[in-house]
Scaffold this motif. Structure first.
Motif: not given
Length: 553
Positions: A181-207
């Motif tokens: 939901l945060l990284f969604a590209t259909d207009g419902t996500g939070r744009e700032i998240f995908r501008l900073v890093m990809s979804q996979k990178r975000f989850l990978f770093l937290i893990n």
């Protein structure tokens, strides 16, 4: 300068007084007060039991039972151990003014949110996290070797940007939303998240976030069960103590970090909203709710390990504080031997009646809150049987109620803007809470700078988050391998209007076949095609045909 502050001795923790003495070892120049949640009601402690107390002026008649005749009123009250108190008025103790100190004071008359935040998460903390996180990434890289685009080592800029995204999730109240939901590209996500890093990178770093050396952890656990995060935690708390001087009243209480997965020192506290979690003992400023000191409760016998057994008595603890120039206002357990029988509640008590007893430096008070129940308080700050007409309660009661909520207020602030995401690792649960506390403390310090622009807490956190992610945004903006559509959006966020550098275009066909970079190795799929952006060999099944208009070129 002498200082003043209220305390409450928790009935669920017999050694709760130890927290104060441990605090005093590291804090000789601050004042203290304590608050700990009652188990059932506002004044429901072990000092509540059946009683019948009536008050006329300074004289008190007390019945040991319903049928017992009134005893002759003496000039003194006596506890079971012959502790004597009378009715005399003494001195009070002056207070001190809170304010900035230490590294944060060197920032001048104005400071940016990120500069203040950096005084809590210093370079040494960031480097420690960076080091052990990259160790974990190296151990996992083989597992994801066919998806190496998001398994590279993290650097300081990207790590801070990850924390910035967590602060954004707190501001948006999206910490429990799925990453899709945060990284969604259909207009419902939070744009700032995908501008900073990809979804996979975000989850990978937290893990992969780690805070200590895993190779020596088992050995160190024998002495300290919290070694997985204790080094980072202790340094963070030390930074909190360095940057702010507490006001005249501080509050000691427990805070429960919600956590239901397996943990050796997980606690069950039915009166807390989360029920299950990790308990932390906090010292906060009663007025600003700034966290000044804390430690993780790691199980039985982890409170007051260096405290002399003689100091565990509440009365003696008050006297120890008095010698250090600190006053105490708080409740006592009913089984303290210094408490005279006349102060203990009995059946058919008259509501709002009060009994006072005085020594040279202390005031003991019994206040009937409801029939058959009363709360017993002790104060080294108040020395008269005064009554607050505004709230219609004794001054000691009103003062205690007014100053006891520092930790509860901090807990509420952390809950309003929470970075905590779902996790099965208890060190991560604690780390998320450190991020929450750092934002609260930073906001308090920000408001202490006389020339800073006034901001709401949500605006402050947005500025803090943006300042943390900005260096990563600038770096991605210059990266020609990033999609032009994302780079244009980054430029708009940064307010950059210059033309983008041209993205290098690779030839469509290779001179000879190479193994597809994306397909599993066992397939050994050869191809003459390559990615026109990065040049990696790629088969047609692993690529998408996109027109130049959709690519943003």
């Amino acid at each position: 300068m002498n200082t003043a502050g209220p305390y409450h001795i928790s009935v669920t923790n017999p050694d709760f007084e130890n927290v104060i003495s441990k605090f005093l070892e590291d804090n000789d120049d601050v004042s203290i007060c304590d608050n700990s949640d009652f188990i059932e009601s506002e004044h429901d402690s072990e000092s509540d039991q059946n009683a019948d107390v009536n008050i006329e002026s300074d004289d008190v008649e007390s019945d040991s039972s319903d049928n017992e005749e009134s005893t002759r009123i003496s000039k003194y009250f006596y506890g079971k151990n012959k502790y004597k108190c009378t009715r005399t008025a003494r001195h009070n103790i002056i207070t001190q003014i809170p304010g900035l100190r230490g590294p944060v004071k060197n920032l001048g008359d104005t400071a940016n949110p990120s500069d203040i935040w950096n005084t809590f998460f210093t370079d040494s903390i960031i480097c420690e996290i960076l080091n052990w996180t990259n160790v974990k990434i190296d151990s996992l890289r083989e597992k994801y070797k066919q998806m190496s685009s998001f398994t590279k080592n993290v650097d300081e800029i990207e790590l801070r940007s990850l924390f910035g995204l967590l602060f954004y999730s707190a501001v948006f109240k999206s910490n429990h939303e799925s990453s899709e939901l945060l990284f969604a590209t259909d207009g419902t996500g939070r744009e700032i998240f995908r501008l900073v890093m990809s979804q996979k990178r975000f989850l990978f770093l937290i893990n992969c976030l780690r805070f200590d050396n895993p190779d020596t952890r088992d050995e160190r656990k024998n002495e300290n069960p919290t070694v997985a995060i204790s080094e980072i935690f202790d340094e963070f708390i030390n930074n909190c103590k360095l940057n702010y001087s507490l006001s005249s009243c501080a509050t000691i209480d427990e805070m429960l970090i919600s956590f239901r997965v397996r943990c050796k020192f997980k606690m069950y506290m039915p009166n807390k909203p989360a029920k299950y979690g990790i308990k932390l003992m906090y010292i906060t400023d009663s007025r600003t709710h700034y966290l000044h000191n804390a430690y993780i409760y790691a199980g039985q016998n982890t409170d007051g390990l260096t405290l002399d057994p003689a100091e565990r008595n509440s009365i003696e603890l008050v006297e120890i504080l008095k010698k250090r120039g600190l006053t105490y206002v708080g409740t006592l357990k009913k089984n303290e031997r210094e408490i005279p029988p006349e102060f203990l509640p009995k059946k058919k008590s008259v509501v709002d009646t009060t009994t006072y007893g005085f020594t040279k430096d202390l005031t003991l008070m019994s206040y009937v809150t409801k029939p058959s129940k009363a709360v017993i308080l002790i104060s080294s700050m108040h020395h008269q049987n005064e009554f607050n007409e505004d709230v219609q309660k004794p001054v000691i009661i009103s003062y205690y109620n007014r100053t006891k909520g520092g930790v509860d207020a901090l807990d509420e602030k952390c809950s309003v803007y929470c970075t905590g995401r779902r996790t099965r690792r208890w060190p991560m649960a604690i780390f998320f809470r450190l991020l929450d506390i750092s934002s609260v403390n930073s906001f308090i310090l920000y408001n202490s700078f006389k020339n800073n622009t006034i901001l709401s807490r949500s605006d402050f956190m947005k500025r803090l988050a943006f300042e943390l992610v900005k260096p990563e945004l600038e770096r991605r903006y210059e990266n020609t391998c990033i999609l032009r559509e994302i780079r244009f959006s980054i430029g708009r966020v940064l307010g950059v209007s210059k033309n983008l550098k041209e993205t290098p275009i690779y030839e469509v066909k290779l001179e000879k076949q190479k193994t597809c970079r994306i397909c599993p190795p066992k397939k050994k799929r050869k191809t003459t095609f390559q990615c026109y952006l990065c040049g990696d060999p790629i088969c047609l099944q692993c690529s998408k045909t996109v027109c130049s208009k959709c690519m943003g070129s």
